[in-house]
Scaffold this motif. Sequence first.
Motif, PDB file in Angstrom:
ATOM      1  N   LYS A 265       0.827  -1.205   0.000  1.00 43.89           N
ATOM      2  CA  LYS A 265       0.000   0.000   0.000  1.00 43.89           C
ATOM      3  C   LYS A 265       0.863   1.258   0.000  1.00 43.89           C
ATOM      4  N   SER A 266       1.983   1.194   0.733  1.00 53.42           N
ATOM      5  CA  SER A 266       2.872   2.356   0.756  1.00 53.42           C
ATOM      6  C   SER A 266       3.475   2.597  -0.617  1.00 53.42           C
ATOM      7  N   GLU A 267       3.865   1.524  -1.309  1.00 54.09           N
ATOM      8  CA  GLU A 267       4.436   1.678  -2.650  1.00 54.09           C
ATOM      9  C   GLU A 267       3.401   2.234  -3.630  1.00 54.09           C
ATOM     10  N   ARG A 268       2.158   1.728  -3.522  1.00 54.07           N
ATOM     11  CA  ARG A 268       1.133   2.235  -4.428  1.00 54.07           C
ATOM     12  C   ARG A 268       0.808   3.705  -4.128  1.00 54.07           C
ATOM     13  N   ALA A 269       0.833   4.058  -2.857  1.00 57.27           N
ATOM     14  CA  ALA A 269       0.557   5.456  -2.522  1.00 57.27           C
ATOM     15  C   ALA A 269       1.672   6.368  -3.007  1.00 57.27           C
ATOM     16  N   ALA A 270       2.904   5.877  -3.014  1.00 58.25           N
ATOM     17  CA  ALA A 270       4.042   6.681  -3.475  1.00 58.25           C
ATOM     18  C   ALA A 270       4.193   6.682  -4.990  1.00 58.25           C
ATOM     19  N   GLY A 271       3.389   5.871  -5.687  1.00 59.67           N
ATOM     20  CA  GLY A 271       3.441   5.835  -7.141  1.00 59.67           C
ATOM     21  C   GLY A 271       4.530   4.973  -7.686  1.00 59.67           C
ATOM     22  N   ARG A 272       5.083   4.060  -6.884  1.00 57.59           N
ATOM     23  CA  ARG A 272       6.130   3.183  -7.376  1.00 57.59           C
ATOM     24  C   ARG A 272       5.528   2.080  -8.209  1.00 57.59           C
TER      25      ARG A 272
END
Length: 264
Positions: free
Chosen positions: A235-242
Amino acid sequence: MTTATDTERPAVPRDWLLGLGMVTVGVAAAASSYAGLQNLAIRTGWVPWLSWLLPLTVDAYAMTATRVWLAKSTRSQAARDWAKRNAIGAITVSVGGNAVDHATAAHVFAITWPLVVAVSAIPPIVLGLLVHLAHLRTQPAAVTEQHDTEAQPEQEAAAPPPEQDKDRQPDVKPKPRKQPARKPAARTVRSFPDLLAEARQATAGWADAELTAEKIRDAAHCSMANARALREALKSERAAGRPLHAIEDAPDTAGLDESEGEAA
């Protein structure tokens, strides 16, 4: 072969004082026991002119059983054992009867119906025991003892000579070999980056709502604790746009732009 002198026993001199003492003690003990059991019979409801039968039954049976127990004329071992138990039992009943009579005379306890039933049951029980004792006494010695004595010489004759026994070697059975214990296969421990890479590949096409710990655990085959950590990381990666997939390095577009500018 035995002679007459071997079987003859030396004569035992008579001790008149010993005989007189035994007679005196026997008469005194029999009279006191007789009186106690007779009083007990009267206290428990026996007719006075028949009360003397109770001590006669108990003491006479004790003497009879003791005689069968110790007599050499008793051939059956079963009869001897039965007589031994009955002699001890009859003496115990006589002692208990005298004790109960003296206890009731001293008002230690009162006569109750269980005591009356027990005293009245003594004559028929003694009669049954006496009939069984008489039957056992007529039985011959055990047949098994005769068979054992007859078979012993045959076993000695059938035994092999010592020379043959020395030549024989005992049969030694081989001991079963113990199989080595199998070691369990070593488990492959995956690091968290490896789990995260597998989770990225498995959840590439998933929506954000589908990123649950249960589904990530089933997809990555890990524990629930690792599944929760993977969920938060994804979820953190998706929120950061990675990007979710591992992509190859992009071509260097800066060099192309510079070359195109020089050409223009």
